[in-house]
Motif scaffolding. Structure first.
Motif, PDB file in Angstrom:
ATOM      1  N   TYR A   9      44.927   8.751 -50.400  1.00 50.27           N
ATOM      2  CA  TYR A   9      45.497   9.092 -48.976  1.00 50.27           C
ATOM      3  C   TYR A   9      44.367   9.079 -48.043  1.00 50.27           C
ATOM      4  CZ  TYR A   9      50.108   9.634 -51.011  1.00 50.27           C
ATOM      5  OH  TYR A   9      51.256   9.488 -51.691  1.00 50.27           O
ATOM      6  N   GLN A  59      49.052   9.976 -38.232  1.00 52.47           N
ATOM      7  CA  GLN A  59      49.621  11.098 -38.223  1.00 52.47           C
ATOM      8  C   GLN A  59      50.678  11.206 -39.564  1.00 52.47           C
ATOM      9  OE1 GLN A  59      49.006  13.942 -37.126  1.00 52.47           O
ATOM     10  NE2 GLN A  59      47.314  13.025 -35.526  1.00 52.47           N
ATOM     11  N   ALA A  60      51.319   9.937 -39.668  1.00 55.88           N
ATOM     12  CA  ALA A  60      52.342   9.971 -40.868  1.00 55.88           C
ATOM     13  C   ALA A  60      51.570  10.061 -42.271  1.00 55.88           C
ATOM     14  CB  ALA A  60      53.137   8.576 -40.749  1.00 55.88           C
ATOM     15  N   ARG A  71      48.744  11.748 -42.873  1.00 59.84           N
ATOM     16  CA  ARG A  71      48.317  13.003 -42.993  1.00 59.84           C
ATOM     17  C   ARG A  71      49.335  13.811 -43.529  1.00 59.84           C
ATOM     18  NH1 ARG A  71      43.536  15.412 -40.758  1.00 59.84           N
ATOM     19  NH2 ARG A  71      44.909  16.969 -40.120  1.00 59.84           N
ATOM     20  N   SER A  72      50.673  13.729 -42.804  1.00 66.12           N
ATOM     21  CA  SER A  72      51.498  14.563 -43.176  1.00 66.12           C
ATOM     22  C   SER A  72      52.123  14.403 -44.643  1.00 66.12           C
ATOM     23  CB  SER A  72      52.538  14.265 -42.409  1.00 66.12           C
ATOM     24  OG  SER A  72      52.667  14.665 -40.793  1.00 66.12           O
ATOM     25  N   LEU A  73      52.080  12.933 -45.028  1.00 66.55           N
ATOM     26  CA  LEU A  73      52.479  12.502 -46.228  1.00 66.55           C
ATOM     27  C   LEU A  73      51.366  12.944 -47.394  1.00 66.55           C
ATOM     28  CD1 LEU A  73      54.444  10.804 -48.039  1.00 66.55           C
ATOM     29  CD2 LEU A  73      53.003   9.147 -47.791  1.00 66.55           C
ATOM     30  N   ARG A  74      50.359  13.024 -47.140  1.00 65.61           N
ATOM     31  CA  ARG A  74      49.076  13.577 -47.940  1.00 65.61           C
ATOM     32  C   ARG A  74      49.234  15.001 -48.204  1.00 65.61           C
ATOM     33  NH1 ARG A  74      44.420  16.547 -47.695  1.00 65.61           N
ATOM     34  NH2 ARG A  74      42.771  15.781 -49.125  1.00 65.61           N
ATOM     35  N   ALA A  75      49.624  15.645 -47.178  1.00 63.47           N
ATOM     36  CA  ALA A  75      49.825  17.147 -47.339  1.00 63.47           C
ATOM     37  C   ALA A  75      50.792  17.619 -48.011  1.00 63.47           C
ATOM     38  CB  ALA A  75      49.732  17.828 -45.845  1.00 63.47           C
ATOM     39  N   ALA A  76      51.834  16.946 -47.947  1.00 62.19           N
ATOM     40  CA  ALA A  76      53.284  17.175 -48.539  1.00 62.19           C
ATOM     41  C   ALA A  76      53.037  16.736 -50.118  1.00 62.19           C
ATOM     42  CB  ALA A  76      54.582  16.349 -48.191  1.00 62.19           C
ATOM     43  N   ASP A  81      50.531  19.309 -51.546  1.00 60.11           N
ATOM     44  CA  ASP A  81      51.023  21.085 -51.667  1.00 60.11           C
ATOM     45  C   ASP A  81      52.098  20.816 -52.691  1.00 60.11           C
ATOM     46  OD1 ASP A  81      49.496  21.786 -49.588  1.00 60.11           O
ATOM     47  OD2 ASP A  81      50.992  21.412 -48.064  1.00 60.11           O
TER      48      ASP A  81
END
Length: 189
Positions: free
Chosen positions: A100, A117-118, A120-125, A128
């Protein structure tokens, strides 16, 4: 990279990645397969000739598109993957994070803000989720015995539950379950 009008190609690529993911009976296999696809680099050599430059541009853009479709399916594969231990969840997390990160860097360098941004959000999800599900699992530890023991006796000695011998056998892969190795990795509890 933007796809102004989807003529079916974008949907076909995403469907192909999902088909590959669902074709794997074991989510761990899907994670391995999609991880290798998420690192796809089509190569190509920049050219000053107009046609060569156009070919290079489409090659780079298609590489990005394939990697991002693989990363999307990889997120779904990670969501269905059930880690066997805390260490397993951590290992998967450490394996997928760089994939990612690499594509986030590509999107940022190409000034593709929405993709950046998408991703980064996917990586974080994804990261986590893996840590949340892995945090309640037992850690792996090395067990050492003086002599080889049967898996049932070892499971009872370690966990007070002989039915957990199958997990010990799967982790140690002994020649025979009646003679477990004197040093093996097992769940701590």
């Amino acid at each position: 990279m933007t796809v102004a009008a989807d003529n079916g190609f974008a949907s076909a690529v995403q469907a192909m990645m999902e088909t590959l993911r669902t074709a794997c009976a074991d989510p761990a296999d899907a994670v391995r397969l999609l991880s290798s696809l998420a690192g796809y680099d089509p190569g190509g050599v920049p050219s000053t000739v107009p046609v060569g430059g156009a070919i290079f541009t489409i090659t780079v853009c298609m590489g990005r598109f394939f990697r991002r479709a693989a990363l999307s399916s990889l997120a779904r594969a990670c969501a269905t993957y059930q880690p066997s231990s805390y260490d397993d969840a951590l290992a998967v997390r450490l394996a997928v994070a760089p994939l990612y990160d690499a594509e986030i860097l590509v999107a940022g360098d190409a000034e593709e803000d929405a993709s950046y941004q998408a991703l980064r959000s996917l990586r974080a999800a994804v990261l986590d989720d893996l840590m949340t599900r892995g945090s309640d699992l037992a850690r792996l530890t090395t067990i050492t015995t003086n002599l080889p023991q049967p898996s049932l006796a070892l499971a009872y000695r370690l966990y007070r539950d002989a039915s957990r011998s199958d997990d010990l056998i799967a982790r140690a892969n002994p020649v025979h379950p009646g003679f477990m190795p004197t040093s093996l990795v097992a769940l701590s509890s």
